[in-house]
Design a protein around this motif. Structure first.
Motif, PDB file in Angstrom:
ATOM      1  N   GLU A 300       0.840  -1.194   0.000  1.00 29.43           N
ATOM      2  CA  GLU A 300       0.000   0.000   0.000  1.00 29.43           C
ATOM      3  C   GLU A 300       0.873   1.241   0.000  1.00 29.43           C
ATOM      4  N   CYS A 301       0.427   2.214  -0.774  1.00 34.65           N
ATOM      5  CA  CYS A 301       1.211   3.426  -0.946  1.00 34.65           C
ATOM      6  C   CYS A 301       0.279   4.628  -0.924  1.00 34.65           C
ATOM      7  N   PHE A 302       0.582   5.569  -0.036  1.00 32.43           N
ATOM      8  CA  PHE A 302      -0.281   6.742   0.109  1.00 32.43           C
ATOM      9  C   PHE A 302       0.390   7.994  -0.458  1.00 32.43           C
ATOM     10  N   VAL A 303       1.412   7.758  -1.272  1.00 33.51           N
ATOM     11  CA  VAL A 303       2.140   8.878  -1.876  1.00 33.51           C
ATOM     12  C   VAL A 303       2.047   8.711  -3.384  1.00 33.51           C
ATOM     13  N   CYS A 304       0.963   9.188  -3.969  1.00 36.53           N
ATOM     14  CA  CYS A 304       0.749   9.043  -5.406  1.00 36.53           C
ATOM     15  C   CYS A 304      -0.415   9.952  -5.780  1.00 36.53           C
ATOM     16  N   ASN A 305      -0.611  10.177  -7.085  1.00 34.75           N
ATOM     17  CA  ASN A 305      -1.682  11.097  -7.475  1.00 34.75           C
ATOM     18  C   ASN A 305      -2.865  10.363  -8.105  1.00 34.75           C
ATOM     19  N   PHE A 306      -3.039   9.088  -7.758  1.00 31.66           N
ATOM     20  CA  PHE A 306      -4.173   8.327  -8.278  1.00 31.66           C
ATOM     21  C   PHE A 306      -4.560   7.274  -7.243  1.00 31.66           C
ATOM     22  N   SER A 307      -5.725   6.675  -7.464  1.00 33.32           N
ATOM     23  CA  SER A 307      -6.182   5.628  -6.554  1.00 33.32           C
ATOM     24  C   SER A 307      -6.504   4.379  -7.364  1.00 33.32           C
ATOM     25  N   ASP A 308      -5.972   3.272  -6.949  1.00 34.16           N
ATOM     26  CA  ASP A 308      -6.234   2.006  -7.657  1.00 34.16           C
ATOM     27  C   ASP A 308      -5.925   0.844  -6.732  1.00 34.16           C
ATOM     28  N   ARG A 309      -6.550  -0.281  -6.998  1.00 34.53           N
ATOM     29  CA  ARG A 309      -6.123  -1.553  -6.415  1.00 34.53           C
ATOM     30  C   ARG A 309      -5.880  -2.470  -7.599  1.00 34.53           C
ATOM     31  N   ARG A 310      -4.703  -3.060  -7.655  1.00 34.08           N
ATOM     32  CA  ARG A 310      -4.333  -3.893  -8.802  1.00 34.08           C
ATOM     33  C   ARG A 310      -4.068  -5.306  -8.327  1.00 34.08           C
ATOM     34  N   TYR A 311      -4.942  -6.200  -8.714  1.00 31.38           N
ATOM     35  CA  TYR A 311      -4.860  -7.578  -8.216  1.00 31.38           C
ATOM     36  C   TYR A 311      -4.346  -8.515  -9.300  1.00 31.38           C
ATOM     37  N   THR A 312      -3.497  -9.439  -8.893  1.00 31.63           N
ATOM     38  CA  THR A 312      -3.157 -10.596  -9.715  1.00 31.63           C
ATOM     39  C   THR A 312      -3.464 -11.817  -8.858  1.00 31.63           C
ATOM     40  N   ILE A 313      -4.327 -12.677  -9.376  1.00 33.21           N
ATOM     41  CA  ILE A 313      -4.761 -13.848  -8.606  1.00 33.21           C
ATOM     42  C   ILE A 313      -4.365 -15.074  -9.416  1.00 33.21           C
ATOM     43  N   VAL A 314      -3.485 -15.877  -8.837  1.00 31.14           N
ATOM     44  CA  VAL A 314      -2.920 -16.996  -9.599  1.00 31.14           C
ATOM     45  C   VAL A 314      -3.458 -18.313  -9.058  1.00 31.14           C
ATOM     46  N   GLY A 315      -3.950 -19.141  -9.983  1.00 26.50           N
ATOM     47  CA  GLY A 315      -4.349 -20.500  -9.646  1.00 26.50           C
ATOM     48  C   GLY A 315      -3.517 -21.470 -10.463  1.00 26.50           C
ATOM     49  N   ASP A 316      -3.673 -22.784 -10.214  1.00 23.11           N
ATOM     50  CA  ASP A 316      -2.832 -23.720 -10.960  1.00 23.11           C
ATOM     51  C   ASP A 316      -3.357 -23.979 -12.373  1.00 23.11           C
ATOM     52  N   ARG A 317      -4.437 -23.267 -12.769  1.00 25.20           N
ATOM     53  CA  ARG A 317      -4.930 -23.398 -14.149  1.00 25.20           C
ATOM     54  C   ARG A 317      -5.032 -22.053 -14.868  1.00 25.20           C
ATOM     55  N   GLY A 318      -4.641 -21.009 -14.187  1.00 26.11           N
ATOM     56  CA  GLY A 318      -4.721 -19.710 -14.857  1.00 26.11           C
ATOM     57  C   GLY A 318      -4.569 -18.551 -13.882  1.00 26.11           C
ATOM     58  N   THR A 319      -4.568 -17.362 -14.477  1.00 25.47           N
ATOM     59  CA  THR A 319      -4.330 -16.142 -13.699  1.00 25.47           C
ATOM     60  C   THR A 319      -5.434 -15.139 -14.014  1.00 25.47           C
ATOM     61  N   MET A 320      -5.822 -14.387 -12.998  1.00 26.48           N
ATOM     62  CA  MET A 320      -6.812 -13.318 -13.222  1.00 26.48           C
ATOM     63  C   MET A 320      -6.158 -11.989 -12.902  1.00 26.48           C
ATOM     64  N   GLU A 321      -6.479 -10.973 -13.672  1.00 29.18           N
ATOM     65  CA  GLU A 321      -5.949  -9.636 -13.395  1.00 29.18           C
ATOM     66  C   GLU A 321      -7.104  -8.645 -13.311  1.00 29.18           C
ATOM     67  N   ILE A 322      -7.031  -7.810 -12.283  1.00 28.72           N
ATOM     68  CA  ILE A 322      -8.099  -6.819 -12.050  1.00 28.72           C
ATOM     69  C   ILE A 322      -7.441  -5.496 -11.677  1.00 28.72           C
ATOM     70  N   SER A 323      -7.993  -4.413 -12.207  1.00 37.24           N
ATOM     71  CA  SER A 323      -7.595  -3.089 -11.735  1.00 37.24           C
ATOM     72  C   SER A 323      -8.880  -2.329 -11.431  1.00 37.24           C
ATOM     73  N   LEU A 324      -8.967  -1.768 -10.239  1.00 35.26           N
ATOM     74  CA  LEU A 324     -10.199  -1.028  -9.915  1.00 35.26           C
ATOM     75  C   LEU A 324     -10.305   0.285 -10.681  1.00 35.26           C
ATOM     76  N   GLU A 325      -9.221   0.672 -11.353  1.00 33.28           N
ATOM     77  CA  GLU A 325      -9.327   1.834 -12.250  1.00 33.28           C
ATOM     78  C   GLU A 325     -10.178   1.483 -13.465  1.00 33.28           C
ATOM     79  N   HIS A 326     -10.262   0.179 -13.759  1.00 35.35           N
ATOM     80  CA  HIS A 326     -11.085  -0.311 -14.884  1.00 35.35           C
ATOM     81  C   HIS A 326     -12.011  -1.381 -14.328  1.00 35.35           C
TER      82      HIS A 326
END
Ligand SMILES: NC(=O)c1ccc[n+]([C@@H]2O[C@H](COP(=O)([O-])OP(=O)(O)OC[C@H]3O[C@@H](n4cnc5c(N)ncnc54)[C@H](O)[C@@H]3O)[C@@H](O)[C@H]2O)c1
Length: 419
Positions: A300-326
């Protein structure tokens, strides 16, 4: 007993500051199935202003104990500062009143357990304000994980950037004694998402590195003249016009922090974020291990000029990517076959926090009306705080922390249904 659909649910709000007034006050004013019957807050002029703003007939109490002695609302929303959650929740629960406690449930796992024990004794329901559970794209991710879309969960990573986080250094959040530290105050949101997604696992240990790199007196981003110090508050700071981080707003017109109201207790949320007496972090990273072989990290970083949470979720059959900016899409990257694919997610911007706040309140009111479980329970609350507290101890003491040092997350009381 269930409440009929024709009866209005009568709620008390304890703590009518930013969250209690703007979020819950605003949402309640748009509902016809529930009403605010009492307010509790040591700041009497603020309660009066809140009641006048929304045209409430609510009775106002400076002492929360008195509120629960005299009133018997159907539920109470605890939106006071974090270190007061335990005391206020216990007052409500011991009077038999179900609570929605804002996150974090309390500032330590031990305090959460006090709440849970009281709730069990009194058979009173406890809900926790984890609104991220109501963000559509994160809910969809949960559904995809449960459905096995990426196989068996292995690794979860989140990077959070929060522009507004710098204001923590200007308010009570900056002090460990009031917030439990930002890994508890803010991180518990994120640790709850990990715990929720990895629902078959229990967090067992955490390690954390954190500190204040930018929001400190020796990193002021403009020349400071000798004998002319910055601060102590932005609105009276002589550098306010050149400071790129100055928190300036028209306080005279602020409904809950105008001078007539802040005079009552002297609390003005606008300390200089560089020179304030903080003992928390402005950036850091926590790593975490579960008993089901899942690992996670949250930066977590509170020194930036934008707000986002960027997730990478890895399973043994694939990966999911999420950004709360989108927030309308999840990218799925299968491990072996096929192309990446995008799962589209409808997203409503209306309502606070990407539409999640109204759903959080809906869930609490429905849980009172129908005696059903809320979207996040006391068990979820203590699990998230335990990880945050372990992270705090870790970075402060330079060691990895076993969560069993703080609380036994397998104890039977945590698996009992309350009520
Ligand atoms: N879920 C979310 O997204 C979210 C967002 C913002 C805040 N919050 C939570 O809401 C809570 C309040 O935060 P805020 O930003 O509104 O703080 P705030 O400082 O703006 O307001 C706190 C209010 O509580 C009152 N208060 C102080 N001591 C009290 C006591 N002992 N009993 C009752 N009231 C007391 C203060 O007078 C003030 O009116 C915190 O726990 C915070 O973590 C949650």
């Amino acid at each position: 007993m269930k409440k009929s659909n024709n009866t209005k649910i009568r709620l008390a709000i304890v703590g009518v500051g930013t969250r209690g007034f703007h979020s819950f006050g605003g949402m309640m004013s748009r509902r016809t199935d529930a009403e605010i019957v009492a307010l509790g807050d040591p700041n009497a002029p603020r309660m009066k202003a809140v009641a006048a703003h929304y045209g409430l007939k609510a009775r106002c109490y400076r002492a929360v104990a008195e509120l629960f002695l005299r009133e018997k609302p159907d539920g109470a929303i605890i939106s006071s500062p974090d270190h007061t959650h335990e005391g206020n929740a216990l007052l409500a629960i011991n009077s038999g009143v179900p609570v929605l406690i804002e996150k974090p449930m309390a500032t330590t796992a031990a305090a959460c357990m006090h709440i849970i024990e009281a709730a069990r004794t009194r058979k009173v329901a406890v809900a926790v304000g984890f609104n991220l559970r109501h963000v559509p794209v994160l809910k969809k991710a949960k559904e995809l994980i449960v459905r096995g879309e990426i196989g068996r969960l292995m690794l979860i990573q989140n990077q959070e950037f929060y522009k507004g986080g710098r204001s923590y250094m200007a308010r009570w959040h900056r002090k460990y004694e009031f917030s439990g530290g930002l890994w508890v105050h803010k991180g518990s949101h994120d640790f709850d998402v990990f715990n929720w997604w990895n629902s078959t696992g229990t967090p067992v240990r955490a390690a954390c590195f954190a500190g204040v790199n930018a929001l400190r007196p020796d990193r002021i981003p403009f020349p400071v003249k000798k004998g002319r110090p910055v601060g102590p508050r932005c609105e009276i700071c002589r550098y306010r016009k050149i400071c790129p981080d100055a928190l300036l707003w028209n306080r005279a017109e602020d409904p809950i922090f105008n001078p007539a109201i802040t005079k009552a207790d002297g609390y003005i949320p606008g300390l200089c974020m560089y020179t304030s007496d903080k003992d928390t972090h402005d950036n850091g990273i926590t790593i975490l291990e579960y008993d089901n072989n899942v690992r996670a990290s949250h930066a977590e970083c509170f020194v930036c000029n934008f707000s986002d949470r960027r997730y990478t979720i890895v399973g043994d059959r694939g990966t999911m990517e999420i950004s709360l900016e989108h927030p309308t899409e999840i990218r799925i990257r299968p491990r072996w076959s096929g192309e990446d694919r995008i799962v589209r997610v409808p997203h409503a911007e209306e309502g606070g926090h990407g539409g999640s706040d109204p759903e959080l309140l809906d869930a609490f009111i429905a849980s009172i009306r129908n005696r059903t479980a809320h979207s996040a329970t006391a068990r979820d609350g203590v699990r998230a705080v335990a990880v945050g507290e372990a992270a705090e101890l870790s970075w402060r003491n330079h060691r990895m922390v076993d969560i069993s040092e703080l609380v036994d997350l397998h104890q039977p009381i945590l698996n009992e249904k309350i009520p």
